[in-house]
Design a protein around this motif. Sequence first.
Motif, PDB file in Angstrom:
ATOM      1  N   LYS A 149     -12.297   4.476  -9.611  1.00  0.00           N
ATOM      2  CA  LYS A 149     -11.490   5.497 -10.276  1.00  0.00           C
ATOM      3  C   LYS A 149     -10.334   5.927  -9.377  1.00  0.00           C
ATOM      4  N   ALA A 150     -10.614   6.084  -8.093  1.00  0.00           N
ATOM      5  CA  ALA A 150      -9.561   6.479  -7.152  1.00  0.00           C
ATOM      6  C   ALA A 150      -8.458   5.432  -7.103  1.00  0.00           C
ATOM      7  N   ALA A 151      -8.837   4.142  -7.077  1.00  0.00           N
ATOM      8  CA  ALA A 151      -7.850   3.062  -7.029  1.00  0.00           C
ATOM      9  C   ALA A 151      -7.003   3.046  -8.303  1.00  0.00           C
ATOM     10  N   LYS A 152      -7.645   3.289  -9.449  1.00  0.00           N
ATOM     11  CA  LYS A 152      -6.917   3.291 -10.724  1.00  0.00           C
ATOM     12  C   LYS A 152      -5.905   4.428 -10.766  1.00  0.00           C
ATOM     13  N   HIS A 153      -6.331   5.634 -10.373  1.00  0.00           N
ATOM     14  CA  HIS A 153      -5.419   6.779 -10.397  1.00  0.00           C
ATOM     15  C   HIS A 153      -4.301   6.615  -9.365  1.00  0.00           C
ATOM     16  N   ARG A 154      -4.620   6.037  -8.240  1.00  0.00           N
ATOM     17  CA  ARG A 154      -3.590   5.814  -7.222  1.00  0.00           C
ATOM     18  C   ARG A 154      -2.534   4.848  -7.749  1.00  0.00           C
ATOM     19  N   GLU A 155      -2.981   3.814  -8.452  1.00  0.00           N
ATOM     20  CA  GLU A 155      -2.041   2.850  -9.020  1.00  0.00           C
ATOM     21  C   GLU A 155      -1.141   3.512 -10.058  1.00  0.00           C
ATOM     22  N   LEU A 156      -1.712   4.411 -10.867  1.00  0.00           N
ATOM     23  CA  LEU A 156      -0.925   5.107 -11.880  1.00  0.00           C
ATOM     24  C   LEU A 156       0.106   6.050 -11.256  1.00  0.00           C
ATOM     25  N   LEU A 157      -0.281   6.706 -10.166  1.00  0.00           N
ATOM     26  CA  LEU A 157       0.576   7.732  -9.561  1.00  0.00           C
ATOM     27  C   LEU A 157       1.570   7.185  -8.544  1.00  0.00           C
ATOM     28  N   SER A 158       1.297   6.028  -7.966  1.00  0.00           N
ATOM     29  CA  SER A 158       2.110   5.524  -6.854  1.00  0.00           C
ATOM     30  C   SER A 158       3.585   5.310  -7.191  1.00  0.00           C
ATOM     31  N   PRO A 159       3.967   4.963  -8.461  1.00  0.00           N
ATOM     32  CA  PRO A 159       5.407   4.831  -8.731  1.00  0.00           C
ATOM     33  C   PRO A 159       6.196   6.111  -8.458  1.00  0.00           C
ATOM     34  N   GLY A 160       5.540   7.261  -8.502  1.00  0.00           N
ATOM     35  CA  GLY A 160       6.228   8.513  -8.210  1.00  0.00           C
ATOM     36  C   GLY A 160       6.467   8.742  -6.736  1.00  0.00           C
ATOM     37  N   PHE A 161       5.966   7.808  -5.895  1.00  0.00           N
ATOM     38  CA  PHE A 161       6.090   7.977  -4.447  1.00  0.00           C
ATOM     39  C   PHE A 161       6.668   6.743  -3.766  1.00  0.00           C
ATOM     40  N   ASN A 162       7.105   5.740  -4.546  1.00  0.00           N
ATOM     41  CA  ASN A 162       7.634   4.535  -3.920  1.00  0.00           C
ATOM     42  C   ASN A 162       9.051   4.776  -3.405  1.00  0.00           C
ATOM     43  N   PRO A 163       9.619   3.839  -2.638  1.00  0.00           N
ATOM     44  CA  PRO A 163      10.945   4.063  -2.048  1.00  0.00           C
ATOM     45  C   PRO A 163      12.033   4.384  -3.068  1.00  0.00           C
ATOM     46  N   ARG A 164      11.980   3.738  -4.233  1.00  0.00           N
ATOM     47  CA  ARG A 164      12.988   4.012  -5.264  1.00  0.00           C
ATOM     48  C   ARG A 164      12.879   5.449  -5.750  1.00  0.00           C
ATOM     49  N   ALA A 165      11.643   5.899  -6.001  1.00  0.00           N
ATOM     50  CA  ALA A 165      11.442   7.284  -6.446  1.00  0.00           C
ATOM     51  C   ALA A 165      11.899   8.265  -5.376  1.00  0.00           C
TER      52      ALA A 165
END
Length: 520
Positions: free
Chosen positions: A153-169
């Motif tokens: 569950k942690a891996a799934k939520h991290r994958e969903l949320l990570s675009p908000g923290f990538n270099p482009r974001a």
Amino acid sequence: MFPAIESWDDAKALSFTEMLVVLPSLTYTVVWVIYTTWFHPLSRYPGPRLAAITNFWYAWAWTSGRWPIIAKEAHDKYGELSRNYDMKLFVKQALSLGDIVRIAPNDLSFITPQAYRDIYGQPQKGRKLFPKPLIFWKTINEPGMTHITDVDKAAKHRELLSPGFNPRALRNQESVIHHYADLFVDTLRRLSAGEHKEVDIGDAFNWVTFDILGELAFGESFNAVKNAKTHFWTSVVTEANFIQILPGLLIRLPILKLLSPWFMTKEQAAVYDMHRNLTMEKTRKRIRLGNAEGKADFFSHVLKGELTEEELASHASVFMVAGGETTSVVLTGAATFLAQNRRCFEKLRDEVLAAFGSTGGQGIDGEATARLPYLKAVVEESVRLFPPVSGFPRVSPGETVDGAYIPAGVVVLADTRTMARDPRNFGPDPDEFRPERWIDPKDKDAMNRKLTNLGFVPGPRGCLGLNMAQVEMRIILAKLVYAFDWELVGADGLDLVRKQRQMVMTTRPRILARFHPRQT
């Protein structure tokens, strides 16, 4: 209730029925003490005697707010005891140096860099992942990102949320950081006019970091910088976060439920309820906003039903604490250490003015500040000496930690505060603020350069906002140094390293400062 036994005559006078009640309890207690002290798999490791037989010692240490001090004292004490005895070493380099201390019947605390990497790092070469234990991360409501114990569950939520923290974001979000950092400088300049009004720098840094996080998590700030006043909600975030660990303590010590009126007062429960209700209110408002304004915040890409309202609110609550409070703590430490060490302040000032003085302070951004070695060193040294959090528990899956095999189910942690003040890692002056240690590789007191970002856990459960936090701290600190000199007020003899307390997050004493605008 058990009958009182104050003498041998009292014991002989017990009835048969009373004996049936007392003897099993006494027998169980004696057997448990003998087992945990001499026969338990962790009995080989030194530590407080009370910690070996009960979780009370651990619960007392965590809830006292003095965990950083107690943990270091334990490692220092039992390391010294170990050196005074001729013991067979069961683990590489451990017992003779106090690197492993038993802090509960089933818990071990480590302080070596390799243990830190083994426990929290990305598993390598077939090693197993160390998951989070429910006995610490159990929450009252739906768990936020840091509190999810289920690995999948942690891996799934991290994958969903990570675009908000990538270099482009981060590039898109940097304009928000600049807006509030500039407003912060203007507010301090306004407050410093006339009689040089004193400012509580802990509160002041909360204004700017929580305004930034409010904008990025909920689509609107708290207007704390504009009003030069801490928003009432952000003022209770730390206390609400501390209440979050209480369910885990109740798993360790169910008897604490009987003490709940004293352990968690009605006022504390009300604080948490208010925090949760406000979080839900802000989350629902952000969902209603959608992406009509093209916001590039943490949740702009997960507003189509991937996460429930409750899950979004829990993640937002975590981001407010992990992003706003942690950054504010480090900046408070940096501003205090720089004011107390004029040589360091002048060196940082000269570096910032040399880089941006010819442009009138324009160009202070994430990319440009990443090229300033002394600024980066000041941030690293501040994280080391005044970290926002300490090492948090994980569960051994049946793996080695720094060469010692730790059975499956044992709870382990690497205490970063103690590690950061170990002379073996940071030379003979580990309690001194000396940013140069991060720069000069030929320094005779060279430090362990693998111990970077000690306040931000690495690995698959590491901090999503690490890069953002680094950019935010560099920009705010550079703009502050470019615009002001400052001095502490009434802080003679303040030792921030030893003054710090931890209620899950680091708490700060009241630190007043006067800011003097610089003519540049």
